[in-house]
Design an enzyme around this catalytic site. Structure first.
Site, PDB file in Angstrom:
ATOM      1  N   CYS A   2       0.829  -1.211   0.000  1.00  0.00           N
ATOM      2  CA  CYS A   2       0.000   0.000   0.000  1.00  0.00           C
ATOM      3  C   CYS A   2       0.866   1.265   0.000  1.00  0.00           C
ATOM      4  O   CYS A   2       2.000   1.254   0.461  1.00  0.00           O
ATOM      5  CB  CYS A   2      -0.874   0.029   1.234  1.00  0.00           C
ATOM      6  N   ARG A  27       4.658   0.755  -6.340  1.00  0.00           N
ATOM      7  CA  ARG A  27       4.690  -0.161  -5.203  1.00  0.00           C
ATOM      8  C   ARG A  27       3.806  -1.383  -5.458  1.00  0.00           C
ATOM      9  O   ARG A  27       3.915  -2.375  -4.762  1.00  0.00           O
ATOM     10  CB  ARG A  27       4.213   0.557  -3.940  1.00  0.00           C
ATOM     11  N   TRP A  74      -2.948  -2.656  -1.562  1.00  0.00           N
ATOM     12  CA  TRP A  74      -2.474  -3.967  -2.038  1.00  0.00           C
ATOM     13  C   TRP A  74      -3.092  -4.975  -1.084  1.00  0.00           C
ATOM     14  O   TRP A  74      -2.749  -5.019   0.104  1.00  0.00           O
ATOM     15  CB  TRP A  74      -0.953  -3.996  -1.986  1.00  0.00           C
ATOM     16  N   ASN A 100      -1.466   1.404   6.088  1.00  0.00           N
ATOM     17  CA  ASN A 100      -0.570   0.399   5.493  1.00  0.00           C
ATOM     18  C   ASN A 100      -0.221  -0.597   6.575  1.00  0.00           C
ATOM     19  O   ASN A 100      -0.048  -0.211   7.724  1.00  0.00           O
ATOM     20  CB  ASN A 100       0.756   1.035   5.051  1.00  0.00           C
ATOM     21  N   GLY A 101      -0.044  -1.845   6.194  1.00  0.00           N
ATOM     22  CA  GLY A 101       0.367  -2.833   7.188  1.00  0.00           C
ATOM     23  C   GLY A 101      -0.804  -3.698   7.611  1.00  0.00           C
ATOM     24  O   GLY A 101      -1.798  -3.813   6.898  1.00  0.00           O
ATOM     25  N   GLU A 481      19.740 -14.090 -10.482  1.00  0.00           N
ATOM     26  CA  GLU A 481      19.067 -12.808 -10.686  1.00  0.00           C
ATOM     27  C   GLU A 481      18.431 -12.742 -12.078  1.00  0.00           C
ATOM     28  O   GLU A 481      17.314 -12.248 -12.233  1.00  0.00           O
ATOM     29  CB  GLU A 481      20.068 -11.662 -10.459  1.00  0.00           C
ATOM     30  N   LYS A 485      14.449 -12.064 -12.695  1.00  0.00           N
ATOM     31  CA  LYS A 485      13.954 -10.954 -13.530  1.00  0.00           C
ATOM     32  C   LYS A 485      12.956 -11.473 -14.552  1.00  0.00           C
ATOM     33  O   LYS A 485      11.894 -10.907 -14.758  1.00  0.00           O
ATOM     34  CB  LYS A 485      15.097 -10.296 -14.282  1.00  0.00           C
ATOM     35  N   GLU A 488       9.639 -12.514 -12.954  1.00  0.00           N
ATOM     36  CA  GLU A 488       8.840 -11.396 -12.442  1.00  0.00           C
ATOM     37  C   GLU A 488       8.007 -10.724 -13.513  1.00  0.00           C
ATOM     38  O   GLU A 488       6.855 -10.382 -13.275  1.00  0.00           O
ATOM     39  CB  GLU A 488       9.769 -10.318 -11.854  1.00  0.00           C
ATOM     40  N   HIS A 504      22.228 -33.672 -11.267  1.00  0.00           N
ATOM     41  CA  HIS A 504      21.712 -34.330 -10.061  1.00  0.00           C
ATOM     42  C   HIS A 504      20.185 -34.362 -10.050  1.00  0.00           C
ATOM     43  O   HIS A 504      19.584 -34.607  -9.019  1.00  0.00           O
ATOM     44  CB  HIS A 504      22.273 -33.648  -8.814  1.00  0.00           C
ATOM     45  N   LYS A 603       6.481  -3.343  -4.907  1.00  0.00           N
ATOM     46  CA  LYS A 603       7.860  -2.854  -4.907  1.00  0.00           C
ATOM     47  C   LYS A 603       8.520  -3.041  -3.554  1.00  0.00           C
ATOM     48  O   LYS A 603       9.670  -3.420  -3.452  1.00  0.00           O
ATOM     49  CB  LYS A 603       7.870  -1.369  -5.289  1.00  0.00           C
TER      50      LYS A 603
HETATM   51  C1  AGP Z   1      13.175  -7.273  -7.211  1.00  0.00           C
HETATM   52  O1  AGP Z   1      13.042  -7.299  -8.589  1.00  0.00           O
HETATM   53  C2  AGP Z   1      12.040  -7.738  -6.483  1.00  0.00           C
HETATM   54  N1  AGP Z   1      10.872  -7.047  -6.832  1.00  0.00           N
HETATM   55  C3  AGP Z   1      12.180  -8.125  -5.031  1.00  0.00           C
HETATM   56  O2  AGP Z   1      12.755  -9.388  -5.065  1.00  0.00           O
HETATM   57  C4  AGP Z   1      12.990  -7.235  -4.078  1.00  0.00           C
HETATM   58  O3  AGP Z   1      14.329  -7.257  -4.437  1.00  0.00           O
HETATM   59  C5  AGP Z   1      12.791  -7.734  -2.638  1.00  0.00           C
HETATM   60  O4  AGP Z   1      11.447  -7.639  -2.290  1.00  0.00           O
HETATM   61  C6  AGP Z   1      13.646  -6.987  -1.634  1.00  0.00           C
HETATM   62  O5  AGP Z   1      13.364  -5.626  -1.630  1.00  0.00           O
HETATM   63  P1  AGP Z   1      14.322  -4.600  -0.916  1.00  0.00           P
HETATM   64  O6  AGP Z   1      15.616  -4.602  -1.671  1.00  0.00           O
HETATM   65  O7  AGP Z   1      13.621  -3.287  -0.977  1.00  0.00           O
HETATM   66  O8  AGP Z   1      14.521  -5.090   0.482  1.00  0.00           O
END
Ligand code: AGP
Length: 608
Positions: A2, A27, A74, A100-101, A481, A485, A488, A504, A603
């Protein structure tokens, strides 16, 4: 997660709030809303879906007034819907809240009002807070919020407003981030700094367990027990333009292209010509590095993948054991953090709930805590003993790119600093590494100039069911990574693994035409990775290799080769990450996905 915005001043609140919410779209959210007080009238507009649905409502019925609060939701409690969107009101409609939260005891709080005969309009954990505040109200909104906070448990940021006291917003913070932007005759509230940057860069952070009373004249902070808090604002030097797309189709693409600059800025002024490393914010004294017995690294997602690179750099250069743990795992372990240890918590936002909890656990166990974060004033930066800021500027796309690369550079600087202090690197070695680092911006720019091959390859993998990323050592870290990507934003299934692990088990899934992306930059294990490549090739895999531009060997085995300029192997991840980010981008583009706000993702993950 949020997003929150609030405004008190002379401008039309509606446009400030909508612009603020737009800035927070990155976000991730599923509904949006705002409440504005006009005279003694409380007006609320909210809608499920993208902000455009809310703005369509506001175009039909604009909300006049200069004081208001807004929210992007969210979903955690209750499906995304108009009814569950914030703001929520009490039964009279005079009190509104956004939040939020998570309010953990919301069901118990609700029960009380149900017994009094009230029906709730939403399934959220938020709505009941408006009821509690209205019930506690005795003519002073701040007192009512204070009493409501005493009744609620959980991790949250809460913002309340009432038509009975126009010109005032009261907010409280219990873990979830909240900042105030101080303007002249106007004051802003937000969950994230970029939302206020077009108006002010004078920022005041609200800490856990504090209440802030906001009017156009400024903000007064108190602790929950009413002790006034004196805190100076700080100036954020982010350029608001960096939170705009500046002609790029997507924030992600813009952020990928900013990476040469980001690398340069993150290094900027931190290594002097005589080889000394000066990291502002890092001050652990002379003997710390010499006595260091172990490094812990903790983080989530992309930041964790950056930590995988750090692990190897620290181990290679410092010769100390390094353990890396996902923050959501570490926080529930009973880890053996003993002796002189350094815990490196990595987080772009500095607000990831799990990372904060794991970092605090390490600190409680006596470890020195070093934050590597992109956000000045973030909770992690304030919790830590030392802070190294990456200087990536605001990262808006949910899929992290430039922050990741800045984390790699930040860890390289840390490894060099610790290595020099520990006596593992002499001055000339530091100067040599510095020279290599300083070449990275130009080399990253060169990668960005030759993207045609990547875009072509992207077209060939759009329709596959599965693909694999393999590599060894630092190449494996990059493969992790690259795979994340792709998942995602393209929603394709992909898996990354060490090249030696395939046989394995997973090799059973590699058949005719399965794309396997092989990262091949580490020379000391080059032949070993080539063996892994041949294993998949023998099963009919379509091999896409990522290798140095002068590697002539690889073309003998791979179907396609993506090239990067040669650099010291230990810095290769900085360059190798870039084409993999672009690959994910082009696949998602081909598939027509929402690149900056992929489905289900947020985000900044500020709840557990
Ligand atoms: C990155 O592409 C992601 N959306 C996610 O994995 C992110 O890196 C993770 O949530 C950690 O976020 P932060 O670096 O703000 O702690």
């Amino acid at each position: 997660m949020c997003g929150i915005v609030g405004y008190v001043g002379q401008r039309a609140a509606q446009s400030v709030l909508v612009d603020g919410l737009r800035t927070l779209e990155y976000r991730g959210y599923d509904s949006a809303g705002l409440a504005i007080v006009d005279g003694d009238q409380m007006q609320v507009a909210k809608a499920q879906g993208k902000l455009s649905r809310l703005t369509a409502l506001l175009d039909e019925t604009p909300l006049p007034g200069n004081v208001g609060i807004g929210h992007t939701r969210w979903a955690t409690h209750g499906v995304p819907s108009d009814a569950n969107a914030h703001p929520h009101s009490d039964p009279t409609g005079d009190f509104v809240v956004v939040h939020n939260g998570i309010i953990e005891n919301y069901l118990a709080l609700k029960e009380h009002f149900v017994e009094l005969g009230h029906d709730f309009g939403s399934d959220t954990d938020t709505e009941v807070l408006a009821y509690v505040i209205a019930e506690e109200y005795d003519g002073d909104l701040k007192n009512a919020v204070r009493k409501a906070m005493a009744r609620a448990t959980g991790a949250y940021a809460l913002v309340a407003m009432t038509a009975k006291e126009p010109g005032r917003i009261v907010a409280a913070r219990m873990i979830s981030p909240l900042i105030v932007g101080l303007g002249s005759d106007e004051t802003f509230l937000a969950s994230d700094i970029p939302a206020v940057l077009p108006y002010t860069n004078n920022i005041l952070v609200v800490e856990d367990g504090e209440i802030v009373d906001v009017t156009a004249d400024g903000a007064n902070i108190e602790t929950l027990d009413g002790t006034p808090v004196e805190r100076d604002p700080f100036v954020v030097d982010w350029d608001p333009g960096r939170a705009e797309k500046n002609g790029y189709d997507h924030f992600m693409l813009k952020e990928i292209y900013e990476q040469p600059d980001v690398i340069e800025q993150t290094i900027g002024g931190r290594i002097s010509s005589d080889g000394s490393v000066e990291l502002d914010g890092v001050d652990w004294g002379e003997d710390f590095a010499v006595n260091l017995e172990k490094i812990w690294i903790t983080a989530c997602g992309t930041a964790y993948h950056a930590g995988l690179v750090g692990r190897e750099l620290f181990e290679r250069i410092l010769r100390v054991p390094v353990e890396i743990a996902y923050a959501h795992e570490l926080r529930y372990r009973d880890p053996l953090i003993t002796g002189t240890t350094l815990t490196l918590a990595i987080s772009q936002s500095g607000e990831t709930a799990d990372t904060l909890a794991a970092a605090r656990l390490a600190q409680e166990n006596g470890s020195r805590l070093l934050a590597l974060t992109n956000v000045v004033g973030s909770t992690l930066s304030r919790d830590a003993d030392d802070v190294l800021y990456t200087r990536a500027g605001p990262e808006i796309a949910v899929a992290s790119t430039k922050a990741y690369v800045a984390m790699l550079v930040g860890q390289a600087l840390l490894a060099i600093k610790l290595g020099a202090e520990r006596g593992m690197l002499n001055d000339s070695e530091v100067v040599e590494m510095k020279a290599e680092l300083q070449e990275l911006p130009a080399k990253a720019a060169a990668v960005l100039e030759s993207t045609a091959e990547v875009a072509e390859i992207a077209k060939t993998i759009c329709d596959v069911d599965d693909l694999y990323f393999i590599g060894r050592g630092l190449d494996f870290a990059v493969a992790m990574e690259g795979s994340l990507k792709l998942k995602e934003i393209s929603y394709l299934h992909s898996e990354a693994m060490p090249a030696g692990e395939l046989k394995h088990g997973t090799l059973a899934l590699v058949t005719e035409g399965t794309p396997v992306i092989v990262v091949l930059t580490q020379q000391h294990i080059y032949d070993k990775t080539i063996s892994g490549l041949q294993e998949v090739k023998a099963r009919g895999a379509r091999v896409i290799a990522l290798a140095y531009e002068d590697d002539l060997e690889v073309a003998k085995y791979a179907d396609r080769v993506i090239r990067i300029p040669r650099t010291a192997d230990m810095f290769a991840p900085v360059l190798a990450a870039v084409p993999l980010q672009l690959l994910a981008y082009h696949v998602a583009l081909e598939l027509g996905h929402d690149i900056d706000q992929p489905r289900n993702l947020a985000k900044s993950v500020t709840v557990e």
